[in-house]
Write a protein that holds these residues in place. Structure first.
Motif, PDB file in Angstrom:
ATOM      1  N   ASP A 150       0.811  -1.213   0.000  1.00  0.00           N
ATOM      2  CA  ASP A 150       0.000   0.000   0.000  1.00  0.00           C
ATOM      3  C   ASP A 150       0.846   1.264   0.000  1.00  0.00           C
ATOM      4  N   GLY A 151       2.147   1.117  -0.223  1.00  0.00           N
ATOM      5  CA  GLY A 151       3.046   2.256  -0.167  1.00  0.00           C
ATOM      6  C   GLY A 151       3.800   2.444  -1.460  1.00  0.00           C
ATOM      7  N   GLY A 152       4.840   3.241  -1.390  1.00  0.00           N
ATOM      8  CA  GLY A 152       5.609   3.512  -2.582  1.00  0.00           C
ATOM      9  C   GLY A 152       7.072   3.733  -2.293  1.00  0.00           C
ATOM     10  N   VAL A 153       7.899   3.342  -3.247  1.00  0.00           N
ATOM     11  CA  VAL A 153       9.333   3.608  -3.208  1.00  0.00           C
ATOM     12  C   VAL A 153       9.709   4.225  -4.546  1.00  0.00           C
ATOM     13  N   LYS A 154      10.291   5.395  -4.498  1.00  0.00           N
ATOM     14  CA  LYS A 154      10.698   6.088  -5.703  1.00  0.00           C
ATOM     15  C   LYS A 154      12.128   5.715  -6.045  1.00  0.00           C
ATOM     16  N   VAL A 155      12.337   5.263  -7.278  1.00  0.00           N
ATOM     17  CA  VAL A 155      13.667   4.849  -7.721  1.00  0.00           C
ATOM     18  C   VAL A 155      14.118   5.755  -8.858  1.00  0.00           C
TER      19      VAL A 155
END
Length: 389
Positions: A65-70
């Motif tokens: 339910d989250g996010g990781v920006k790459v």
């Protein structure tokens, strides 16, 4: 500063022979989560990990339910791709070895692949910024270096998230790859990751793992050899602060003749309930004649209340080797070093800082990027302010 083993240290030199292959894992490697039982903390490979702090990554209750920006910054000639799960390069280095890694492999939607063409020698590093933006996320990265190419890759983890991710390193024949993985998460982050390197013929792989941040960090670096002549150097440093759990579980699978590995990890701990775990497993299989390997772990305890579990393991299935050994030591400041510095007019607090900097200096210098080395030294200094400032 020359290294001395801290006072009160212990050294482990036991060689274990005749164990089942990779006996310390609870299930065979697999891409399928269902092949791994839910850990309960009694298993050998989970007994040091506070499972409740994994936030459901280990038992299937974690929801993406989250996010990781790459973000990837790469020199000219390097290919950066975002691919689907059907790309044939995914999983090439090796299978997940625990339930969290299998959960990450089964749950990511898109993977990032960074490719360095064969015979390309990069003069600038590839930089991968991984920034947590809250919630739970699963990820997958592949770093592919073609034959006779040379590259340095820096993976920088920051922000806040609950992350399970796998990273694969594919090192072609005669290639050289250096990877610096920095875990500088916010204090509330959780990060579980498997790093798997497949080292080609006469190829060289150097890994430098640096762990500072996070509530819980559990990393599993692994090395396998695809052909003879491969070399692997695994370095690591960690600074475990009040309440943090930092766990590094290494496995080097010498299943190919005439390969080499060297491991050196060092950690410093301070504060109540700071807990560091280092497991170093090396397996020399019967076919791996001519192997040369050594692993070392050193820990420096700065305050009362900190705990270290350091377990080197070496299994040898052939007598035809060049050399094999391991050592582990944990202790407090060396009083003689402090006395030597203080006798020359250096205040006690500054003397303690110098000892810690000397303790880490050898590993920091392995990075080879001055601006990153300076940043990490500054981070160590900031951490020390809390204990000796």
């Amino acid at each position: 500063m020359a290294e001395t083993i801290p006072a009160g240290s212990t050294t482990d030199g036991v060689i274990q022979v005749g164990q089942p292959t990779d006996a310390r894992v609870s299930a065979p490697a697999s891409y399928d989560v269902a092949d791994f039982p839910v850990p309960h903390g009694r298993e050998e490979d989970w007994r040091f990990t506070p499972l409740e702090r994994l936030r459901g990554l280990h038992d299937g209750t974690a929801v993406a339910d989250g996010g990781v920006k790459v973000e990837v910054t790469a020199p000219a000639g390097v290919t950066v791709e975002t691919v689907g799960r059907d790309d044939e390069r995914l999983g090439k280095a090796g299978k997940p070895v625990d339930r969290v890694a299998a959960q990450a492999y089964s749950s990511f939607e898109k993977a990032s692949i960074v490719s360095v063409p064969k015979e390309t020698v990069l003069t600038e590093p590839v930089r991968i910024a991984v920034h947590g933006e809250g919630g739970t996320a699963f990820g997958h990265q592949v770093i592919e270096v073609g034959a006779f190419a040379e590259a340095v890759v820096v993976i920088d983890h920051t922000g806040d998230a609950t992350v399970a991710a796998n990273v694969e390193y594919l090192i072609g024949d005669g290639a050289k790859l250096t990877v610096v993985s920095v875990q500088d998460w916010d204090d509330t982050a959780v990060h579980a990751g498997q790093h798997t390197a497949l080292v080609g013929r006469d190829a060289t792989f150097k890994s430098v793992v640096v762990t500072f941040g996070g509530d819980l960090v559990r990393l599993h670096p692994r090395v396998v050899y695809g052909a003879p002549g491969g070399e692997a150097e695994l370095y690591g440093l960690y600074f475990t602060d009040n309440g943090q759990h930092q766990e590094h579980r290494l496995f080097i699978d010498h299943d190919t003749p005439h390969c080499r590995s060297n491991v050196a990890y060092k950690g410093a701990l301070q504060g109540a309930e700071a807990h560091a775990v280092w497991i170093g497993d090396v397996l020399i299989r019967a076919a791996a004649e001519g192997t040369d390997t050594y692993e070392l772990n050193r820990n420096l305890v700065l305050t009362d209340g900190a705990r270290v579990d350091s377990v080197p393991n070496l299994e040898i299935e052939t007598g035809e080797i060049v050399g094999a050994g391991h050592a582990s030591a944990t202790g407090r400041f060396e009083d003689e070093q402090l006395f030597y510095l203080m006798a020359r007019g250096i205040p006690a607090d500054e003397a303690r800082r110098l000892v810690v900097r000397g303790f880490f200096a050898e590993l920091v210098q392995q990075i080879g990027l001055p601006e990153l080395e300076e940043r990490l030294i500054a981070k160590i200094e900031a951490e020390l302010e809390a204990s000796v400032g």
